[in-house]
Design a protein around this motif. Sequence first.
Motif, PDB file in Angstrom:
ATOM      1  N   ARG A 193       0.699  -1.069  -0.189  1.00  0.00           N
ATOM      2  CA  ARG A 193      -0.003  -0.097  -0.205  1.00  0.00           C
ATOM      3  C   ARG A 193       0.914   1.071  -0.002  1.00  0.00           C
ATOM      4  NH1 ARG A 193      -2.813  -3.431   3.257  1.00  0.00           N
ATOM      5  NH2 ARG A 193      -2.164  -2.349   5.531  1.00  0.00           N
ATOM      6  N   GLU A 194       1.971   1.144   0.836  1.00  0.00           N
ATOM      7  CA  GLU A 194       2.902   2.520   0.790  1.00  0.00           C
ATOM      8  C   GLU A 194       3.556   2.492  -0.432  1.00  0.00           C
ATOM      9  OE1 GLU A 194       5.887   2.059   3.759  1.00  0.00           O
ATOM     10  OE2 GLU A 194       4.310   1.243   5.277  1.00  0.00           O
ATOM     11  N   LEU A 195       3.930   1.495  -1.393  1.00  0.00           N
ATOM     12  CA  LEU A 195       4.530   1.526  -2.503  1.00  0.00           C
ATOM     13  C   LEU A 195       3.303   2.106  -3.616  1.00  0.00           C
ATOM     14  CD1 LEU A 195       6.337  -1.635  -2.818  1.00  0.00           C
ATOM     15  CD2 LEU A 195       7.376   0.434  -2.968  1.00  0.00           C
ATOM     16  N   VAL A 196       2.316   1.576  -3.623  1.00  0.00           N
ATOM     17  CA  VAL A 196       1.414   2.336  -4.454  1.00  0.00           C
ATOM     18  C   VAL A 196       1.130   3.793  -4.233  1.00  0.00           C
ATOM     19  CG1 VAL A 196      -1.074   2.323  -5.401  1.00  0.00           C
ATOM     20  CG2 VAL A 196       0.146   0.173  -4.759  1.00  0.00           C
ATOM     21  N   ARG A 249       2.480   9.528  -6.122  1.00  0.00           N
ATOM     22  CA  ARG A 249       3.087  10.712  -6.145  1.00  0.00           C
ATOM     23  C   ARG A 249       4.196  10.764  -7.287  1.00  0.00           C
ATOM     24  NH1 ARG A 249       6.317  11.648  -0.612  1.00  0.00           N
ATOM     25  NH2 ARG A 249       8.206  10.433  -1.673  1.00  0.00           N
ATOM     26  N   ARG A 250       4.764   9.765  -7.461  1.00  0.00           N
ATOM     27  CA  ARG A 250       5.699   9.750  -8.413  1.00  0.00           C
ATOM     28  C   ARG A 250       4.939  10.193 -10.072  1.00  0.00           C
ATOM     29  NH1 ARG A 250       8.777   7.805 -12.518  1.00  0.00           N
ATOM     30  NH2 ARG A 250      11.065   7.691 -12.148  1.00  0.00           N
ATOM     31  N   PHE A 251       3.915   9.462 -10.036  1.00  0.00           N
ATOM     32  CA  PHE A 251       3.207   9.681 -11.270  1.00  0.00           C
ATOM     33  C   PHE A 251       2.697  11.272 -11.331  1.00  0.00           C
ATOM     34  CE2 PHE A 251       3.359   5.338 -12.307  1.00  0.00           C
ATOM     35  CZ  PHE A 251       3.760   5.346 -13.564  1.00  0.00           C
ATOM     36  N   GLY A 252       2.284  11.541  -9.936  1.00  0.00           N
ATOM     37  CA  GLY A 252       2.140  13.174 -10.084  1.00  0.00           C
ATOM     38  C   GLY A 252       3.051  14.180 -10.599  1.00  0.00           C
ATOM     39  N   TYR A 253       4.366  13.568 -10.195  1.00  0.00           N
ATOM     40  CA  TYR A 253       5.443  14.395 -11.004  1.00  0.00           C
ATOM     41  C   TYR A 253       5.370  14.257 -12.510  1.00  0.00           C
ATOM     42  CZ  TYR A 253       7.147  15.516  -5.980  1.00  0.00           C
ATOM     43  OH  TYR A 253       7.177  16.039  -4.994  1.00  0.00           O
TER      44      TYR A 253
END
Length: 104
Positions: free
Chosen positions: A27-30, A35-39
């Motif tokens: 769940r933390e990885l997702v 957040r990464r895809f937000g960037y």
Amino acid sequence: MTDNDFKRPEDCDTMTQVREGVDATDRELVALLDRRFGYMRAAARIKPMREAVRDEARKASVIAAAVDDAKARGIPAEVVADIWERLVEGSIAYEFDEWDAARS
């Protein structure tokens, strides 16, 4: 159980505890991927030219940094390299989609 209630790997005594820790970690990885895809969305918004989306030098640098980090942590660098190759290529594809959508 909240994500803070799971035991650290070295403290696990049962497979139930291991599985709870793995599930919480997933769940933390997702959440981190979100957040990464937000960037990637931000990059698509900021980059003025579509050609700037794919940057092979940056891709190589990101993958190399992940591999170096994996080695320093004593986890399988080859596995991390494979995961990051797919992650970065997926991120590039996503950024292209976002770039195109923002300008259509």
